[in-house]
Design an enzyme around this catalytic site. Sequence first.
Site, PDB file in Angstrom:
ATOM      1  N   ASP A  13       0.681  -1.109  -0.017  1.00  0.00           N
ATOM      2  CA  ASP A  13      -0.068   0.001   0.213  1.00  0.00           C
ATOM      3  C   ASP A  13       0.949   1.409  -0.107  1.00  0.00           C
ATOM      4  O   ASP A  13       0.381   2.406   0.603  1.00  0.00           O
ATOM      5  CB  ASP A  13      -0.958   0.035   1.192  1.00  0.00           C
ATOM      6  CG  ASP A  13      -1.704  -1.411   1.100  1.00  0.00           C
ATOM      7  OD1 ASP A  13      -2.435  -1.610   0.046  1.00  0.00           O
ATOM      8  OD2 ASP A  13      -2.228  -1.728   2.398  1.00  0.00           O
ATOM      9  N   LYS A  16       2.018   2.055  -5.186  1.00  0.00           N
ATOM     10  CA  LYS A  16       2.506   1.583  -6.300  1.00  0.00           C
ATOM     11  C   LYS A  16       1.569   1.797  -7.535  1.00  0.00           C
ATOM     12  O   LYS A  16       1.867   2.204  -8.641  1.00  0.00           O
ATOM     13  CB  LYS A  16       2.688  -0.126  -6.099  1.00  0.00           C
ATOM     14  CG  LYS A  16       3.823  -0.214  -5.129  1.00  0.00           C
ATOM     15  CD  LYS A  16       3.815  -1.917  -5.187  1.00  0.00           C
ATOM     16  CE  LYS A  16       2.483  -2.411  -4.310  1.00  0.00           C
ATOM     17  NZ  LYS A  16       2.118  -2.207  -3.216  1.00  0.00           N
ATOM     18  N   GLY A  40      -4.333  -4.436  -3.739  1.00  0.00           N
ATOM     19  CA  GLY A  40      -5.301  -3.444  -4.003  1.00  0.00           C
ATOM     20  C   GLY A  40      -4.747  -2.006  -4.494  1.00  0.00           C
ATOM     21  O   GLY A  40      -3.950  -1.446  -3.639  1.00  0.00           O
ATOM     22  N   HIS A  41      -4.751  -1.613  -5.822  1.00  0.00           N
ATOM     23  CA  HIS A  41      -3.866  -0.641  -6.187  1.00  0.00           C
ATOM     24  C   HIS A  41      -4.951   0.576  -6.757  1.00  0.00           C
ATOM     25  O   HIS A  41      -5.638   0.281  -7.482  1.00  0.00           O
ATOM     26  CB  HIS A  41      -2.956  -1.002  -7.468  1.00  0.00           C
ATOM     27  CG  HIS A  41      -2.086  -2.001  -7.002  1.00  0.00           C
ATOM     28  ND1 HIS A  41      -1.028  -2.466  -7.861  1.00  0.00           N
ATOM     29  CD2 HIS A  41      -1.677  -2.480  -5.776  1.00  0.00           C
ATOM     30  CE1 HIS A  41      -0.410  -3.508  -7.316  1.00  0.00           C
ATOM     31  NE2 HIS A  41      -0.578  -3.368  -5.843  1.00  0.00           N
ATOM     32  N   GLN A 219       2.088  -6.027  -2.934  1.00  0.00           N
ATOM     33  CA  GLN A 219       2.570  -6.232  -1.749  1.00  0.00           C
ATOM     34  C   GLN A 219       3.865  -5.264  -1.786  1.00  0.00           C
ATOM     35  O   GLN A 219       4.093  -4.367  -2.454  1.00  0.00           O
ATOM     36  CB  GLN A 219       2.671  -7.626  -1.398  1.00  0.00           C
ATOM     37  CG  GLN A 219       1.305  -8.386  -1.040  1.00  0.00           C
ATOM     38  CD  GLN A 219       0.916  -8.762  -2.509  1.00  0.00           C
ATOM     39  OE1 GLN A 219       1.461  -9.699  -3.257  1.00  0.00           O
ATOM     40  NE2 GLN A 219      -0.399  -8.621  -2.613  1.00  0.00           N
TER      41      GLN A 219
HETATM   42  P1  GDP Z   1      -0.541   0.394  -3.666  1.00  0.00           P
HETATM   43  O1  GDP Z   1      -1.059  -0.862  -3.030  1.00  0.00           O
HETATM   44  O2  GDP Z   1       0.867   0.302  -3.383  1.00  0.00           O
HETATM   45  O3  GDP Z   1      -1.094   0.458  -4.989  1.00  0.00           O
HETATM   46  O4  GDP Z   1      -1.343   1.542  -2.531  1.00  0.00           O
HETATM   47  P2  GDP Z   1      -2.926   1.692  -2.318  1.00  0.00           P
HETATM   48  O5  GDP Z   1      -3.548   2.128  -3.338  1.00  0.00           O
HETATM   49  O6  GDP Z   1      -3.300   0.368  -1.689  1.00  0.00           O
HETATM   50  O7  GDP Z   1      -2.710   2.955  -1.036  1.00  0.00           O
HETATM   51  C1  GDP Z   1      -2.165   4.337  -1.332  1.00  0.00           C
HETATM   52  C2  GDP Z   1      -3.049   5.144  -1.235  1.00  0.00           C
HETATM   53  O8  GDP Z   1      -2.732   6.391  -1.182  1.00  0.00           O
HETATM   54  C3  GDP Z   1      -4.302   5.048  -2.353  1.00  0.00           C
HETATM   55  O9  GDP Z   1      -5.654   5.764  -1.641  1.00  0.00           O
HETATM   56  C4  GDP Z   1      -3.921   6.160  -3.191  1.00  0.00           C
HETATM   57  O10 GDP Z   1      -4.979   7.039  -3.881  1.00  0.00           O
HETATM   58  C5  GDP Z   1      -3.219   7.277  -2.230  1.00  0.00           C
HETATM   59  N1  GDP Z   1      -2.171   8.304  -2.526  1.00  0.00           N
HETATM   60  C6  GDP Z   1      -0.871   7.729  -3.491  1.00  0.00           C
HETATM   61  N2  GDP Z   1      -0.047   8.866  -3.587  1.00  0.00           N
HETATM   62  C7  GDP Z   1      -0.642   9.697  -2.612  1.00  0.00           C
HETATM   63  C8  GDP Z   1      -0.026  11.065  -2.268  1.00  0.00           C
HETATM   64  O11 GDP Z   1       1.200  11.364  -2.565  1.00  0.00           O
HETATM   65  N3  GDP Z   1      -0.673  11.674  -1.189  1.00  0.00           N
HETATM   66  C9  GDP Z   1      -1.844  11.169  -0.515  1.00  0.00           C
HETATM   67  N4  GDP Z   1      -2.196  11.866   0.256  1.00  0.00           N
HETATM   68  N5  GDP Z   1      -2.358  10.027  -1.193  1.00  0.00           N
HETATM   69  C10 GDP Z   1      -1.766   9.199  -1.931  1.00  0.00           C
HETATM   70  P1  IMO Z   2      -0.687  -4.313  -2.246  1.00  0.00           P
HETATM   71  O1  IMO Z   2      -0.645  -4.685  -3.617  1.00  0.00           O
HETATM   72  C1  IMO Z   2      -0.822  -4.634   2.075  1.00  0.00           C
HETATM   73  C2  IMO Z   2      -0.808  -8.602   3.743  1.00  0.00           C
HETATM   74  C3  IMO Z   2      -2.194  -8.982   4.347  1.00  0.00           C
HETATM   75  C4  IMO Z   2      -1.739  -9.974   5.590  1.00  0.00           C
HETATM   76  C5  IMO Z   2      -0.597 -10.779   4.564  1.00  0.00           C
HETATM   77  C6  IMO Z   2      -0.980 -12.187   4.103  1.00  0.00           C
HETATM   78  O2  IMO Z   2      -2.051  -3.418  -2.240  1.00  0.00           O
HETATM   79  O3  IMO Z   2       0.064  -3.331  -1.499  1.00  0.00           O
HETATM   80  P2  IMO Z   2      -2.474 -12.791   2.154  1.00  0.00           P
HETATM   81  O4  IMO Z   2      -3.802 -12.520   1.976  1.00  0.00           O
HETATM   82  O5  IMO Z   2      -1.687 -11.977   0.988  1.00  0.00           O
HETATM   83  O6  IMO Z   2      -2.196 -14.107   2.449  1.00  0.00           O
HETATM   84  O7  IMO Z   2      -2.224 -11.921   3.682  1.00  0.00           O
HETATM   85  O8  IMO Z   2      -0.130  -9.727   3.613  1.00  0.00           O
HETATM   86  N1  IMO Z   2      -1.152  -8.251   2.191  1.00  0.00           N
HETATM   87  C7  IMO Z   2      -1.102  -7.008   1.991  1.00  0.00           C
HETATM   88  N2  IMO Z   2      -0.955  -5.790   2.863  1.00  0.00           N
HETATM   89  N3  IMO Z   2      -1.116  -4.474   0.697  1.00  0.00           N
HETATM   90  C8  IMO Z   2      -1.187  -5.588  -0.145  1.00  0.00           C
HETATM   91  O9  IMO Z   2      -1.321  -5.572  -1.317  1.00  0.00           O
HETATM   92  C9  IMO Z   2      -1.505  -6.766   0.618  1.00  0.00           C
HETATM   93  N4  IMO Z   2      -1.454  -8.224   0.135  1.00  0.00           N
HETATM   94  C10 IMO Z   2      -1.340  -9.020   1.401  1.00  0.00           C
HETATM   95  O10 IMO Z   2      -2.898  -7.867   5.004  1.00  0.00           O
HETATM   96  O11 IMO Z   2      -1.064  -9.241   6.589  1.00  0.00           O
HETATM   97 MG    MG Z   3      -2.949  -1.628  -1.773  1.00  0.00          MG
END
Ligand code: GDP
Ligand code: IMO
Ligand code: MG
Length: 415
Positions: A13, A16, A40-41, A219
């Site tokens: 999270d 990415k 979840g991106h 991840q």
């Molecule tokens: P990922 O799994 O690495 O793709 O990240 P996620 O999408 O799960 O979580 C990142 C969250 O931060 C998302 O809701 C993005 O919209 C948000 N985000 C990304 N870059 C920025 C930033 O520079 N500032 C803020 N406030 N939010 C951001």
């Molecule tokens: P993105 O790509 C954050 C965490 C779960 C748990 C552990 C194992 O959005 O960064 P699993 O279901 O993979 O067997 O769970 O890994 N986890 C993540 N945490 N971002 C993710 O993906 C994750 N995918 C799995 O919360 O701790």
């Molecule tokens: Mg994510």
Amino acid sequence: MKADMIVGIQWGDEGKGKIVDLMAQHYDVVCRYQGGHNAGHTIWVDGVRYALHLIPSGILNPKALNVIGNGVVVCPEALIKEMAQFDKLEGRLFVSDKAHMILNHHILIDQAKEKLRGAKAIGTTGRGIGPSYGSKIERSGHRLGELRDTEKLTLALVEFYDENRALFSALGIVTPNYETLKKELDGYAKVLLPFLTDTTHMIWTCLDENKKVLLEGAQGTMLDIDHGTYPFVTSSNTISAGACVGLGLNPKDIGKVTGIVKAYCTRVGNGPFPTEDFGAEGDQLREKGHEYGTSTGRARRCGWFDAVACRYASRINGCDDLAIMKLDVLDGFESIKVCVAYEVNGKRVETLPEDLENLKPIYEELPGWESVVGCRKFEDLPETAKTYLKRLEVLTGTKIGLISTSPDRNDTIIL
Ligand code: GDP
Ligand code: IMO
Ligand code: MG
């Protein structure tokens, strides 16, 4: 041509999705290589939010081809649901016929085992990731290519359910009969077969033809099955080396590696998190950063930038540079903590120990700033923000190539 890569540096999270989307504007092909719909991106474009789980974030660039490699575990039902959000995916989405499937029983086993673990639960996403990779490693898994003969696949699964009747009944899992399963698999085959291909040769051809290829990690490094905080990890190799295995590339095919890292730190699920802040500042980070999961909606645990873990992650991934995300979330903090070392048994340690439970972070405090939100030029950042970023470069031994100041594609400083 070599393939460039983005990889998560912390516990996932990191942001990415935003960076892959931004970079995908300049790439011909975007590939996922590990993980599944546990990812979840989130991407914001012109005020519209997209949440991607299996489909590469390049899908928002109409010109890019998108590949789901052999190292991804694919839940057919989840993929079909995600595909329904987009028009005309034919010729834009390619899925490896060697990728293993997540079937219903994997999901039910994941959830049942988490329940049994009780207080020792990993906190998985409950998506069947571990059981599906488990089947692959113990050689009882099934690959997407097997959807080409659903009768054979159905018979194999029914036989597997019969052989493992004792396990399924102990876990309270009801498995489908031949007719139900065949119908389900036929449904998957109907939608997915046109997208299945030999993605390994496809990527080799793209690289040979000098197409620009971007590899999208899911991840983060600290969730890597070998190099993360085992057993509180996911079940794949999330580090850059995982891309070779998960796509059929060799190490010489890899070009630039960019590590994606938040300006602070979060973790969702259980397991050690040395810089976690249980107080008001942790809550402030969660609320300002909207730190609630894209896949499961769970509140993320929040804390401070861990330079020891980041230095380790940067080395293990071979990061050429770092993208510092969510700098704006630190707006308004009077001072900002950075973990520069750990105290283990009364001694200062600057490398990542195997056991992250029994240590104390050693912090350095840097002055905060009022606002960086929406900032698009390095020169426009407050001096204290510049000092913070320069300190991170020194502590992690890696140069910063990009700074993100809001979820929007355009609110990005490229150095
Ligand atoms: P990922 O799994 O690495 O793709 O990240 P996620 O999408 O799960 O979580 C990142 C969250 O931060 C998302 O809701 C993005 O919209 C948000 N985000 C990304 N870059 C920025 C930033 O520079 N500032 C803020 N406030 N939010 C951001
Ligand atoms: P993105 O790509 C954050 C965490 C779960 C748990 C552990 C194992 O959005 O960064 P699993 O279901 O993979 O067997 O769970 O890994 N986890 C993540 N945490 N971002 C993710 O993906 C994750 N995918 C799995 O919360 O701790
Ligand atoms: Mg994510």
